[in-house]
Design a protein around this motif. Structure first.
Motif, PDB file in Angstrom:
ATOM      1  N   PHE A 173       3.483   9.575   1.306  1.00 28.67           N
ATOM      2  CA  PHE A 173       2.954   8.615   0.280  1.00 28.67           C
ATOM      3  C   PHE A 173       3.654   9.235  -1.126  1.00 28.67           C
ATOM      4  O   PHE A 173       3.829   8.476  -1.934  1.00 28.67           O
ATOM      5  CB  PHE A 173       1.453   8.719   0.019  1.00 28.67           C
ATOM      6  CG  PHE A 173       0.914   7.455   1.004  1.00 28.67           C
ATOM      7  CD1 PHE A 173       0.827   6.335   0.612  1.00 28.67           C
ATOM      8  CD2 PHE A 173       0.304   7.759   2.270  1.00 28.67           C
ATOM      9  CE1 PHE A 173       0.273   5.516   1.242  1.00 28.67           C
ATOM     10  CE2 PHE A 173      -0.317   6.828   3.045  1.00 28.67           C
ATOM     11  CZ  PHE A 173      -0.393   5.522   2.311  1.00 28.67           C
ATOM     12  N   VAL A 174       3.684  10.396  -1.217  1.00 29.11           N
ATOM     13  CA  VAL A 174       4.386  11.021  -2.175  1.00 29.11           C
ATOM     14  C   VAL A 174       5.796  10.825  -2.830  1.00 29.11           C
ATOM     15  O   VAL A 174       6.351  10.481  -3.773  1.00 29.11           O
ATOM     16  CB  VAL A 174       3.852  12.639  -2.279  1.00 29.11           C
ATOM     17  CG1 VAL A 174       4.627  13.150  -3.741  1.00 29.11           C
ATOM     18  CG2 VAL A 174       2.574  12.720  -2.637  1.00 29.11           C
ATOM     19  N   LEU A 175       6.541  10.928  -1.427  1.00 30.44           N
ATOM     20  CA  LEU A 175       8.084  10.773  -1.535  1.00 30.44           C
ATOM     21  C   LEU A 175       8.340   9.504  -2.047  1.00 30.44           C
ATOM     22  O   LEU A 175       9.232   9.149  -3.052  1.00 30.44           O
ATOM     23  CB  LEU A 175       8.669  11.034  -0.385  1.00 30.44           C
ATOM     24  CG  LEU A 175       8.810  12.713   0.076  1.00 30.44           C
ATOM     25  CD1 LEU A 175       9.391  12.897   1.227  1.00 30.44           C
ATOM     26  CD2 LEU A 175       9.483  13.457  -1.054  1.00 30.44           C
ATOM     27  N   PRO A 176       7.959   8.280  -1.443  1.00 31.33           N
ATOM     28  CA  PRO A 176       8.426   7.061  -1.986  1.00 31.33           C
ATOM     29  C   PRO A 176       7.842   6.630  -3.434  1.00 31.33           C
ATOM     30  O   PRO A 176       8.538   6.009  -4.300  1.00 31.33           O
ATOM     31  CB  PRO A 176       7.663   6.067  -0.862  1.00 31.33           C
ATOM     32  CG  PRO A 176       7.243   6.769   0.071  1.00 31.33           C
ATOM     33  CD  PRO A 176       7.168   8.155  -0.235  1.00 31.33           C
TER      34      PRO A 176
ATOM     35  N   GLY B  92       0.643   5.708  -4.817  1.00 35.27           N
ATOM     36  CA  GLY B  92       1.063   6.539  -3.751  1.00 35.27           C
ATOM     37  C   GLY B  92       0.480   7.831  -4.026  1.00 35.27           C
ATOM     38  O   GLY B  92       0.010   8.551  -3.101  1.00 35.27           O
ATOM     39  N   PHE B  93       0.221   8.011  -5.363  1.00 34.65           N
ATOM     40  CA  PHE B  93      -0.145   9.786  -5.740  1.00 34.65           C
ATOM     41  C   PHE B  93      -1.815   9.584  -5.282  1.00 34.65           C
ATOM     42  O   PHE B  93      -2.258  10.631  -4.819  1.00 34.65           O
ATOM     43  CB  PHE B  93      -0.114   9.810  -7.072  1.00 34.65           C
ATOM     44  CG  PHE B  93       1.396  10.102  -7.350  1.00 34.65           C
ATOM     45  CD1 PHE B  93       2.010  10.852  -6.685  1.00 34.65           C
ATOM     46  CD2 PHE B  93       1.778   9.636  -8.853  1.00 34.65           C
ATOM     47  CE1 PHE B  93       3.536  11.108  -6.999  1.00 34.65           C
ATOM     48  CE2 PHE B  93       3.322  10.110  -9.040  1.00 34.65           C
ATOM     49  CZ  PHE B  93       4.044  10.937  -8.278  1.00 34.65           C
ATOM     50  N   ILE B  94      -2.536   8.590  -5.661  1.00 36.90           N
ATOM     51  CA  ILE B  94      -3.908   8.476  -5.389  1.00 36.90           C
ATOM     52  C   ILE B  94      -4.171   8.544  -3.963  1.00 36.90           C
ATOM     53  O   ILE B  94      -5.042   9.351  -3.420  1.00 36.90           O
ATOM     54  CB  ILE B  94      -4.670   7.419  -6.114  1.00 36.90           C
ATOM     55  CG1 ILE B  94      -4.684   7.478  -7.381  1.00 36.90           C
ATOM     56  CG2 ILE B  94      -5.963   6.934  -5.580  1.00 36.90           C
ATOM     57  CD1 ILE B  94      -5.174   6.289  -8.202  1.00 36.90           C
ATOM     58  N   MET B  95      -3.255   7.831  -3.061  1.00 37.18           N
ATOM     59  CA  MET B  95      -3.576   7.757  -1.719  1.00 37.18           C
ATOM     60  C   MET B  95      -3.212   9.299  -0.956  1.00 37.18           C
ATOM     61  O   MET B  95      -3.999   9.837  -0.370  1.00 37.18           O
ATOM     62  CB  MET B  95      -2.635   6.900  -0.853  1.00 37.18           C
ATOM     63  CG  MET B  95      -3.226   5.213  -1.060  1.00 37.18           C
ATOM     64  SD  MET B  95      -4.820   4.926  -0.259  1.00 37.18           S
ATOM     65  CE  MET B  95      -4.291   4.933   1.365  1.00 37.18           C
TER      66      MET B  95
ATOM     67  N   VAL C  12       7.509   8.968  -5.888  1.00 40.48           N
ATOM     68  CA  VAL C  12       8.369   9.555  -6.719  1.00 40.48           C
ATOM     69  C   VAL C  12       9.656   8.789  -7.215  1.00 40.48           C
ATOM     70  O   VAL C  12      10.174   8.709  -7.938  1.00 40.48           O
ATOM     71  CB  VAL C  12       8.576  10.935  -6.604  1.00 40.48           C
ATOM     72  CG1 VAL C  12       9.797  11.646  -7.323  1.00 40.48           C
ATOM     73  CG2 VAL C  12       7.228  11.990  -6.615  1.00 40.48           C
ATOM     74  N   PHE C  13      10.351   8.725  -5.912  1.00 45.67           N
ATOM     75  CA  PHE C  13      11.874   8.155  -5.684  1.00 45.67           C
ATOM     76  C   PHE C  13      11.862   6.727  -5.735  1.00 45.67           C
ATOM     77  O   PHE C  13      12.725   6.110  -6.404  1.00 45.67           O
ATOM     78  CB  PHE C  13      12.406   8.822  -4.489  1.00 45.67           C
ATOM     79  CG  PHE C  13      12.580  10.210  -4.619  1.00 45.67           C
ATOM     80  CD1 PHE C  13      13.309  10.867  -5.583  1.00 45.67           C
ATOM     81  CD2 PHE C  13      11.801  11.059  -3.995  1.00 45.67           C
ATOM     82  CE1 PHE C  13      13.350  12.301  -6.146  1.00 45.67           C
ATOM     83  CE2 PHE C  13      12.060  12.445  -3.917  1.00 45.67           C
ATOM     84  CZ  PHE C  13      12.709  13.110  -5.049  1.00 45.67           C
ATOM     85  N   TYR C  14      11.222   5.824  -4.976  1.00 49.66           N
ATOM     86  CA  TYR C  14      11.199   4.469  -4.534  1.00 49.66           C
ATOM     87  C   TYR C  14      10.047   3.873  -4.531  1.00 49.66           C
ATOM     88  O   TYR C  14       9.725   3.473  -3.364  1.00 49.66           O
ATOM     89  CB  TYR C  14      12.456   4.202  -3.508  1.00 49.66           C
ATOM     90  CG  TYR C  14      12.908   2.768  -3.404  1.00 49.66           C
ATOM     91  CD1 TYR C  14      13.761   2.120  -4.468  1.00 49.66           C
ATOM     92  CD2 TYR C  14      12.473   1.871  -2.346  1.00 49.66           C
ATOM     93  CE1 TYR C  14      13.882   0.939  -4.379  1.00 49.66           C
ATOM     94  CE2 TYR C  14      13.089   0.543  -2.392  1.00 49.66           C
ATOM     95  CZ  TYR C  14      13.700   0.077  -3.361  1.00 49.66           C
ATOM     96  OH  TYR C  14      14.163  -1.077  -3.392  1.00 49.66           O
TER      97      TYR C  14
END
Length: 143
Positions: A59-62, A19-22, A64-66
């Motif tokens: 992408f970042v929110l999921p 998610g972070f890389i995308m 981090v959280f789920y």
């Protein structure tokens, strides 16, 4: 020997990294690089497109959280990468063949060189080539 099994924590970390890389790549490529390359030249932060930032947040929110929410996207991304890798390897190998191996083969044929020594000779009893005898010291310092 024990098999390494992927735990749920490993998968969660992998999906979080995905998610972070995308998000980073979408921001870098579509949010900054393309507007800079194909923009009017006077690109400021107010003229940047908004959609890459929105997609990056998605992408970042999921991540981090789920992170498990990113699993289907990750699976699709890996399948696309597998297909592109299959296509690219054929293209690269084809280019290497036609630009390197084929010209070398044609030059060798033009000059009559047969590096495999495949000419038929009816007068020979065998095509076997005896190898050179090497002493034991040869293996101690091969180079």
């Amino acid at each position: 020997m024990s098999k390494k099994t992927t735990t749920a924590n490993d998968q969660k970390n992998s999906l979080r990294t995905f998610g972070f890389i995308m998000a980073g790549m979408i921001l870098l490529i579509f949010g900054l690089l393309f507007p800079w390359l194909f923009g009017d030249g006077a690109t400021s932060f107010t003229n940047l497109p908004k959609w890459p930032f929105i997609v990056a947040i998605l992408f970042v929110l999921p991540a981090v959280f789920y992170p498990q929410l990113l699993a289907p996207v990750n699976r699709i991304w890996l399948k696309v990468g597998h297909i592109l890798g299959w296509i690219n390897s054929r293209i690269i190998l084809g280019i290497m063949f036609f630009l390197i191996l084929l010209p070398i083969g044609l030059l060798l044929k033009l000059f009559g060189k047969d590096s495999m020594d495949r000419k038929l000779n009816k007068h020979l009893a065998s095509y076997r080539k005896l190898s050179k005898y090497r002493d034991k010291q040869h293996l101690e310092r091969p180079f």
